[in-house]
Design a protein around this motif. Sequence first.
Motif, PDB file in Angstrom:
ATOM      1  N   ILE A  47      -6.134   3.420   6.795  1.00 37.59           N
ATOM      2  CA  ILE A  47      -6.873   3.268   5.536  1.00 37.59           C
ATOM      3  C   ILE A  47      -6.066   2.467   4.523  1.00 37.59           C
ATOM      4  CG2 ILE A  47      -7.882   4.532   3.598  1.00 37.59           C
ATOM      5  CD1 ILE A  47      -8.425   6.836   5.547  1.00 37.59           C
ATOM      6  N   VAL A  48      -4.805   2.823   4.354  1.00 40.62           N
ATOM      7  CA  VAL A  48      -3.985   2.131   3.364  1.00 40.62           C
ATOM      8  C   VAL A  48      -3.684   0.703   3.816  1.00 40.62           C
ATOM      9  CG1 VAL A  48      -1.660   2.719   4.185  1.00 40.62           C
ATOM     10  CG2 VAL A  48      -2.089   2.534   1.744  1.00 40.62           C
ATOM     11  N   ALA A  49      -3.660   0.465   5.127  1.00 37.63           N
ATOM     12  CA  ALA A  49      -3.454  -0.898   5.621  1.00 37.63           C
ATOM     13  C   ALA A  49      -4.618  -1.793   5.208  1.00 37.63           C
ATOM     14  CB  ALA A  49      -3.307  -0.881   7.139  1.00 37.63           C
ATOM     15  N   LEU A  50      -5.834  -1.287   5.339  1.00 39.18           N
ATOM     16  CA  LEU A  50      -7.007  -2.060   4.910  1.00 39.18           C
ATOM     17  C   LEU A  50      -6.949  -2.332   3.411  1.00 39.18           C
ATOM     18  CD1 LEU A  50      -9.781  -0.256   6.993  1.00 39.18           C
ATOM     19  CD2 LEU A  50      -8.736  -2.490   7.444  1.00 39.18           C
ATOM     20  N   ALA A  51      -6.504  -1.331   2.635  1.00 39.03           N
ATOM     21  CA  ALA A  51      -6.391  -1.518   1.188  1.00 39.03           C
ATOM     22  C   ALA A  51      -5.348  -2.587   0.864  1.00 39.03           C
ATOM     23  CB  ALA A  51      -6.030  -0.193   0.524  1.00 39.03           C
ATOM     24  N   PHE A  52      -4.252  -2.612   1.605  1.00 40.19           N
ATOM     25  CA  PHE A  52      -3.230  -3.639   1.399  1.00 40.19           C
ATOM     26  C   PHE A  52      -3.792  -5.029   1.681  1.00 40.19           C
ATOM     27  CE2 PHE A  52       0.276  -0.703   0.930  1.00 40.19           C
ATOM     28  CZ  PHE A  52       1.259  -1.466   0.319  1.00 40.19           C
TER      29      PHE A  52
END
Length: 224
Positions: free
Chosen positions: A35-40
């Motif tokens: 999830i945080v990778a997509l946000a990055f």
Amino acid sequence: MAVTITSLVLFLIGLALGAGGIWLASLGGSWYYIIVALAFLVAAWLLYRRRSTALWLYAAIVLGTLAWAVWETGFDWWELGPRGGIIVLVALWLLTPWARRGLAGPDGRAPLILAVLASLAVAGYSMTTDPKDIGGALDTDKVIPNANLGGDVPAGEWHYYGRTQFGQRYSPLDQITPDNVANLQPAWTYRTGDVKGPDDVSETTYQVTPLKVGDTLYICTPHN
């Protein structure tokens, strides 16, 4: 140029988090890294397009990571640090004028500053607590003040690294005292035959705790 480089760094971090997150999820671990990778990746794109919403999104990344880390580990600094340390450092860089130069849209500094302050507050608090601390006390009425406490190891023997399973490293023998220790002389020596080899490091040391069981002395050597 600084904004472009920063967006590239965010993109690479997103790729690394995504690859590691997919592997971790396949092993049954947390999905948060995906999830945080997509946000990055989205934040990297927004920053590359000079959109200030990148800062708003990154503030959400910081707060989301903070909430997830506390939920997963509690207020344990040694576990919180690896989960959010780099993310907070990147947030501090995004607050510099070089990383925000030319961004269009509503100013995103305020939410990012609040997110960083929240992270620092949690970090500071976690350094003052020990969630894994186990308190306890010995019942002094049941503890016998005996230096030889620790089992049935005979006085003249040394069965474990610390002599007994209590690891006290205490010998009850009393022939050697502070008064006569200066007069000790070597009684015998033994050469193991284990010498430095051609493939060994330049400096070697030989340190070993001999174990004495009955009439036998057991030692190990650097190569055995």
